[in-house]
Design a protein around this motif. Structure first.
Motif: not given
Length: 292
Positions: A271-276, A238-239, A110-111
């Motif tokens: 699903f990509l993740g969260t803003p964090e 990750a932007g 994760t980034v």
């Protein structure tokens, strides 16, 4: 689609720049028009290209506005949260079912913002030692797991009672209603706290693996949670751009409390993740420390 529809579509997608950003672009556009009048022999080119040129000019104007300054931003959504989650469920069902071997490890990279990277290696069946962001976690074998990273060196490696926690979850429901009941049961004394339920949904999608039918049921169950909101123009850790789905923070929460925001690709609904924190790699490897 005529030129006005094209302009309207682009404006809705990226938002309008503020007045001070519009003025220079407006002057350039008018200057181009005035210059066209001075060259009457090329007037046919201005007429033929007016629609495309105007749309391109306006696209440039609206695209120049940063997301936090644009008229359409993270606080204004056009996406339907239920449709996004339903599409995410449909996408999950299309993924091939590839059960791992029990002796393998789930590797997740994760980034976070500023390129901070987190790597974990979880034992698939929970019986082998895992490595989580550089810290060992003892696998549970025969009801006992070694302790690592203790404050007391004398306790390092001592055995404690445990229950295996497989990271490949074959024990979860495969229908939306059953998954929703499972999530409500997991909420326990926080039943009705939809933000808490959102965190549970995030936990299952983040660093665990579900068979496709259970993944689909998870997102379909999420679509049934009340108070959902879609956020346009969000990015993951990750932007990467996407659409965010969030749940309301319960009344009486701390002013610092933030809602869970799940980020999905706006095209594939993956699903990509969260803003964090963005999930950039998620796969199986044969041993701790191995990377794909």
């Amino acid at each position: 689609m005529d030129e006005l529809d094209l302009i309207r579509t682009r404006a809705e997608a990226v938002g309008f720049a503020p007045e001070e950003r519009l003025a220079p672009a407006r002057e350039r556009l008018l200057a181009a028009a005035r210059g066209d009048r001075r060259h009457r022999s090329h007037r046919w080119f201005w007429i033929a290209g007016a629609s495309v040129g105007l749309a391109a000019a306006i696209t440039a104007v609206v695209a120049l506005a940063p997301a936090d300054q644009a008229g359409v931003g993270a606080g204004v959504a056009h996406a339907d949260p239920v449709k996004v989650l339903t599409a995410a469920a449909d996408n999950a069902l299309k993924e091939p079912a590839k059960p791992p071997r029990p002796d393998q490890f789930l590797y997740v990279k994760t980034v976070e913002p500023e390129n901070h990277v987190r790597e974990v290696w979880f034992s698939v069946d929970g019986t082998r030692d895992s490595l989580i962001a550089g810290v060992k976690e003892g696998g549970c074998r025969n009801g006992k797991a070694p302790m690592y990273g203790t404050n007391d060196p004398r306790r390092e490696g001592m055995l404690q009672d445990c229950t295996p926690r497989p990271v490949y979850r074959t024990d979860l429901p495969t229908t939306a209603d059953a998954m929703l009941a499972h999530l409500e049961a997991e909420a326990g004394d926080q039943l009705g706290n939809v933000n808490s339920m959102g965190k549970n949904i995030y936990g299952l999608a983040y660093e665990q693996v579900l068979p496709p039918a259970s993944y689909a049921a998870l997102f379909e169950a999420a679509a049934k949670v009340p108070g959902l909101t879609a956020l346009d123009h969000v990015t993951d850790g990750a932007g990467r751009p996407g659409v965010g789905i969030t749940w309301p923070v319960p009344p009486g929460s701390s002013p610092q409390a933030k809602p869970v925001v799940l980020v999905f690709d706006a095209t594939t609904y993956q699903f990509l993740g969260t803003p964090e924190s963005a999930v950039t790699v998620k796969t199986y490897v044969d041993e701790v420390g191995q990377r794909p």
